[in-house]
Scaffold this active site. Structure first.
Site, PDB file in Angstrom:
ATOM      1  N   CYS A 174       0.847  -1.189   0.000  1.00 26.90           N
ATOM      2  CA  CYS A 174       0.000   0.000   0.000  1.00 26.90           C
ATOM      3  C   CYS A 174       0.887   1.246   0.000  1.00 26.90           C
ATOM      4  O   CYS A 174       1.024   1.932   1.022  1.00 26.90           O
ATOM      5  CB  CYS A 174      -0.894  -0.054   1.233  1.00 26.90           C
ATOM      6  SG  CYS A 174      -2.259   1.064   1.091  1.00 26.90           S
ATOM      7  N   CYS A 361      -6.834   7.201  -8.693  1.00 27.05           N
ATOM      8  CA  CYS A 361      -6.222   7.272  -7.376  1.00 27.05           C
ATOM      9  C   CYS A 361      -5.923   8.735  -7.043  1.00 27.05           C
ATOM     10  O   CYS A 361      -5.387   9.454  -7.880  1.00 27.05           O
ATOM     11  CB  CYS A 361      -4.936   6.451  -7.399  1.00 27.05           C
ATOM     12  SG  CYS A 361      -4.295   6.193  -5.779  1.00 27.05           S
TER      13      CYS A 361
HETATM   14  C1  LIG Z   1      -3.943   4.266   5.094  1.00 21.94           C
HETATM   15  C2  LIG Z   1      -4.510   3.791   3.803  1.00 21.94           C
HETATM   16  C3  LIG Z   1      -4.883   4.720   2.839  1.00 21.94           C
HETATM   17  C4  LIG Z   1      -5.421   4.286   1.636  1.00 21.94           C
HETATM   18  N1  LIG Z   1      -5.790   5.206   0.714  1.00 21.94           N
HETATM   19  C5  LIG Z   1      -6.399   4.817  -0.414  1.00 21.94           C
HETATM   20  C6  LIG Z   1      -6.858   5.772  -1.361  1.00 21.94           C
HETATM   21  O1  LIG Z   1      -6.662   6.982  -1.186  1.00 21.94           O
HETATM   22  N2  LIG Z   1      -7.507   5.325  -2.459  1.00 21.94           N
HETATM   23  C7  LIG Z   1      -7.727   3.993  -2.677  1.00 21.94           C
HETATM   24  O2  LIG Z   1      -8.356   3.629  -3.678  1.00 21.94           O
HETATM   25  N3  LIG Z   1      -7.294   3.060  -1.813  1.00 21.94           N
HETATM   26  C8  LIG Z   1      -6.637   3.445  -0.691  1.00 21.94           C
HETATM   27  N4  LIG Z   1      -6.205   2.508   0.197  1.00 21.94           N
HETATM   28  C9  LIG Z   1      -6.432   1.095  -0.103  1.00 21.94           C
HETATM   29  C10 LIG Z   1      -7.859   0.684   0.287  1.00 21.94           C
HETATM   30  O3  LIG Z   1      -8.064   1.004   1.630  1.00 21.94           O
HETATM   31  C11 LIG Z   1      -8.030  -0.799   0.033  1.00 21.94           C
HETATM   32  O4  LIG Z   1      -7.939  -0.999  -1.360  1.00 21.94           O
HETATM   33  C12 LIG Z   1      -9.379  -1.298   0.508  1.00 21.94           C
HETATM   34  O5  LIG Z   1      -9.531  -1.089   1.888  1.00 21.94           O
HETATM   35  C13 LIG Z   1      -9.490  -2.762   0.185  1.00 21.94           C
HETATM   36  O6  LIG Z   1     -10.750  -3.204   0.533  1.00 21.94           O
HETATM   37  P1  LIG Z   1     -11.014  -4.719   0.948  1.00 21.94           P
HETATM   38  O7  LIG Z   1     -12.482  -4.805   1.156  1.00 21.94           O
HETATM   39  O8  LIG Z   1     -10.378  -5.635  -0.015  1.00 21.94           O
HETATM   40  O9  LIG Z   1     -10.190  -4.954   2.307  1.00 21.94           O
HETATM   41  P2  LIG Z   1     -10.240  -4.209   3.698  1.00 21.94           P
HETATM   42  O10 LIG Z   1     -10.634  -2.779   3.540  1.00 21.94           O
HETATM   43  O11 LIG Z   1      -8.946  -4.485   4.352  1.00 21.94           O
HETATM   44  O12 LIG Z   1     -11.389  -4.926   4.509  1.00 21.94           O
HETATM   45  C14 LIG Z   1     -11.369  -6.270   4.869  1.00 21.94           C
HETATM   46  C15 LIG Z   1     -12.569  -6.526   5.752  1.00 21.94           C
HETATM   47  O13 LIG Z   1     -12.610  -7.926   6.042  1.00 21.94           O
HETATM   48  C16 LIG Z   1     -12.869  -8.101   7.414  1.00 21.94           C
HETATM   49  N5  LIG Z   1     -12.313  -9.388   7.842  1.00 21.94           N
HETATM   50  C17 LIG Z   1     -11.019  -9.736   8.004  1.00 21.94           C
HETATM   51  N6  LIG Z   1     -10.932 -11.004   8.441  1.00 21.94           N
HETATM   52  C18 LIG Z   1     -12.196 -11.452   8.543  1.00 21.94           C
HETATM   53  C19 LIG Z   1     -12.762 -12.686   8.975  1.00 21.94           C
HETATM   54  N7  LIG Z   1     -12.006 -13.710   9.369  1.00 21.94           N
HETATM   55  N8  LIG Z   1     -14.102 -12.816   8.969  1.00 21.94           N
HETATM   56  C20 LIG Z   1     -14.902 -11.793   8.555  1.00 21.94           C
HETATM   57  N9  LIG Z   1     -14.423 -10.603   8.158  1.00 21.94           N
HETATM   58  C21 LIG Z   1     -13.083 -10.441   8.153  1.00 21.94           C
HETATM   59  C22 LIG Z   1     -12.199  -6.902   8.089  1.00 21.94           C
HETATM   60  O14 LIG Z   1     -12.738  -6.665   9.383  1.00 21.94           O
HETATM   61  C23 LIG Z   1     -12.499  -5.792   7.095  1.00 21.94           C
HETATM   62  O15 LIG Z   1     -13.724  -5.152   7.368  1.00 21.94           O
HETATM   63  C24 LIG Z   1      -5.607   2.911   1.393  1.00 21.94           C
HETATM   64  C25 LIG Z   1      -5.217   1.969   2.354  1.00 21.94           C
HETATM   65  C26 LIG Z   1      -4.666   2.408   3.539  1.00 21.94           C
HETATM   66  C27 LIG Z   1      -4.247   1.394   4.568  1.00 21.94           C
END
Ligand SMILES: Cc1cc2nc3c(=O)[nH]c(=O)nc-3n(C[C@H](O)[C@H](O)[C@H](O)COP(=O)(O)OP(=O)(O)OC[C@H]3O[C@@H](n4cnc5c(N)ncnc54)[C@H](O)[C@@H]3O)c2cc1C
Length: 414
Positions: A174, A361
Site C-alpha cells: 500500500c 487514485c
Molecule cells: C492508510 C490507507 C490509505 C489508503 N488510501 C487509499 C486511497 O486513497 N484510495 C484507494 O483507492 N485506496 C486506498 N487505500 C487502499 C484501500 O483502503 C483498500 O484498497 C481497501 O480497503 C481494500 O478493501 P477490501 O475490502 O479488499 O479490504 P479491507 O478494507 O482491508 O477490509 C477487509 C474486511 O474484512 C474483514 N475481515 C477480516 N478477516 C475477517 C474474517 N475472518 N471474517 C470476517 N471478516 C473479516 C475486516 O474486518 C475488514 O472489514 C488505502 C489503504 C490504507 C491502509
C-alpha cells in the site's frame, strides 16, 4: 457454464444463499450489487467482526487532527437492515469449500450457494522485530485504532520533535498510504513552523520512488523525485528493514536511521481464516482467481479486493507487493456479483482479466497532491493522466463526502 458448476437448485423455490465474508470496500460492494441484481431471490448474509465501515483513505488525516472516527465511519447493521441483508457481527474462522459452509467465531455455520471472500490483508508486523504499534516502535494508519494511536504519538512528538522516518516495509503493497502520510506529516510540520528543523526520511521496498508496486505510473518517478527534492525529503528505495528499536530503525546493508517518530506500512499477508482453510489460498495467504473473480478450484467461491493473489509485474530486489486500491477492490466485487447473478439466474458471465482493471487514485499531500487515472493499472496502459496540484486535495475531500454518504444509505453510486 464453468466446468464443475451447476446452477444452484434451478427447480427449487428456495432463495439462493449468498454469503459475503468481509464488509469493507470489496465485501460491502459485493453484497449491495448482488442485492441489486437478485433482489428477494437471494438471501444475503454478510460476516465481519467490525461493526462499522471505515473510509480507510481518510485515515492518513486522523493523526494530524483532520478527521475523527465519527467523520469517516458508519454503522453497518442499520444500513444492511434496511436492505434486508443479514449482518453477522463476528469473524469467519474457517471456510469449507467442499462442504460449502462458513464457520464463525460464535460457533454458527453459514451454508452458501455462492460465497464472496473479501477479507483484505492481515497486517504482518511480526515479520520485522520491533515493527508496529502492538508492542513495537513504529506507528501505522492501516486501521482506525492504529490511526488514533498514531495521533497520540504525533502529539507527544510535537512536544519533543526529532527525525521522522516514514515508509512501506518489504512485502507491503500500500505505497500510496505511506506517500500520503509523508506529505501530510510535512504539511503538519510546516503548519507547526518546524519543517526546517525536522529531517524526514522515506524508506520503501520499491526499486525506485514513484514505482508504487507497479513499475511506475506515467511519469510518477520524476514527479515524486521532484516533490522530494522540493521538500528536502531523503528517499531510500530498495530498503529492507531488519529490525526496529526504540528510536532506531536498522536497514539491511547496515544503515541505522534514528527517529523520534516513525510510521511504516507493514508487510501484508492473507488472514488466518483464509490461510488455514483447505485449498483456498496460495502460500502467502492470497486467493487465486480466474477472470470471473471466481476461485480457481472452488467455482462457487469468488474473491475481491486485497485478498486476491496478484503477481508482481516485474521482479524487484526487495519483495514489493502489488497495490489493490479501493477502486480496484470495488470493481472486482462488482464483476464477482455480476457473475454470481449469472450463475444463479442465468445470463452472460463477465470476464475482466486483472491486467484490464483501471484505477483512479488521489494522492493527497495536505494542501496539494496528485490525481492519477489509468485505463490499465496492472497491464500495459494506453491512457494514463496525472494531474498535480491543490485540486487533488479538494478532490479527495469531495470524494470522501460523496462516497460515505452514498454507502451509508446502501447506494452504489460512484
Ligand atoms: C492508510 C490507507 C490509505 C489508503 N488510501 C487509499 C486511497 O486513497 N484510495 C484507494 O483507492 N485506496 C486506498 N487505500 C487502499 C484501500 O483502503 C483498500 O484498497 C481497501 O480497503 C481494500 O478493501 P477490501 O475490502 O479488499 O479490504 P479491507 O478494507 O482491508 O477490509 C477487509 C474486511 O474484512 C474483514 N475481515 C477480516 N478477516 C475477517 C474474517 N475472518 N471474517 C470476517 N471478516 C473479516 C475486516 O474486518 C475488514 O472489514 C488505502 C489503504 C490504507 C491502509
Amino acid at each position: 457454464m464453468t466446468p464443475g458448476l451447476e446452477h444452484a437448485h434451478p427447480s427449487s423455490n428456495r432463495r439462493h444463499r449468498v454469503v459475503v465474508v468481509g464488509s469493507s470496500f470489496a465485501g460491502l460492494t459485493a453484497a449491495l450489487e448482488v442485492h441489486r441484481r437478485l433482489g428477494d431471490a437471494a438471501e444475503i448474509t454478510v460476516i465481519d467482526p467490525r461493526d462499522r465501515f471505515t473510509f480507510i483513505p481518510s485515515l492518513i488525516w486522523v493523526p494530524f487532527g483532520g478527521r475523527q472516527a465519527d467523520d469517516i465511519q458508519f454503522e453497518l447493521a442499520p444500513m444492511y437492515g434496511k436492505k434486508g441483508i443479514r449482518f453477522v457481527n463476528t469473524a469467519a474462522t474457517q471456510i469449507d469449500g467442499t462442504g460449502r459452509v462458513v464457520h464463525t467465531a460464535d460457533g454458527q455455520e453459514h451454508p452458501y450457494d455462492r460465497l464472496v471472500i473479501a477479507t483484505g490483508p492481515r497486517l504482518a508486523f511480526e515479520r520485522i522485530p520491533g515493527l508496529g504499534p502492538h508492542g513495537g516502535h513504529t506507528q501505522s494508519v492501516c486501521t482506525m485504532e492504529h490511526a488514533v494511536a498514531a495521533k497520540v504519538a504525533w502529539e507527544r512528538f510535537l512536544e519533543r520533535p526529532g527525525p521522522i522516518v516514514v515508509g512501506t516495509a518489504q512485502g507491503g503493497s500500500c505505497f500510496g498510504a505511506s506517500y500520503e502520510f509523508l506529505l501530510n506529516a510535512q504539511h503538519a510540520l510546516r503548519k507547526a513552523g518546524i519543517a526546517d528543523k525536522v529531517p524526514v526520511t522515506f524508506v520503501s521496498s520499491e526499486p525506485f520512488l514513484g514505482h508504487f508496486g507497479l513499475g511506475g505510473v506515467g511519469d510518477s518517478e520524476q514527479r515524486v523525485q521532484g516533490m522530494f527534492d522540493k521538500l528536502g525529503i531523503r528517499g531510500i528505495a530498495n530498503a529492507s528493514i531488519d529490525a526496529v528499536e526504540d528510536g532506531a530503525m536498522h536497514l539491511a546493508g547496515g544503515e541505522t536511521l534514528e527517529f523520534a517518530y516513525s510510521m511504516i506500512v507493514p508487510p501484508f499477508a492473507g488472514v488466518a481464516a483464509v490461510m488455514e482453510s483447505e485449498g483456498l489460498a496460495n502460500p502467502a495467504g492470497f486467493i487465486p482467481i480466474t477472470d470471473e473473480y471466481r476461485h480457481a478450484a472452488f467455482p462457487e467461491i469468488f474473491a475481491a479486493g486485497v485478498d486476491v493473489a496478484i503477481a508482481p509485474k516485474t521482479a524487484t530486489l526487495v519483495p514489493t507487493g502489488v497495490p489493490k486500491t479501493g477502486y480496484m477492490s470495488e470493481h472486482m466485487a462488482k464483476i464477482a456479483a455480476e457473475n454470481i447473478a449469472a450463475d444463479l439466474q442465468g445470463g452472460e458471465h463477465h470476464r475482466v482479466p486483472l491486467d484490464d482493471l483501471g484505477a483512479v487514485c488521489i494522492l493527497d499531500g495536505g494542501d496539494t497532491g496528485m490525481i492519477i487515472k489509468t485505463d490499465k493499472v496492472l497491464g500495459d496502459a494506453e491512457h494514463t493522466h496525472i494531474m498535480s496540484g491543490p485540486q487533488a486535495h479538494w478532490a479527495k475531500i469531495a470524494f470522501e463526502k460523496v462516497f460515505i454518504s452514498a454507502r451509508k444509505h446502501g447506494r452504489l453510486v460512484l
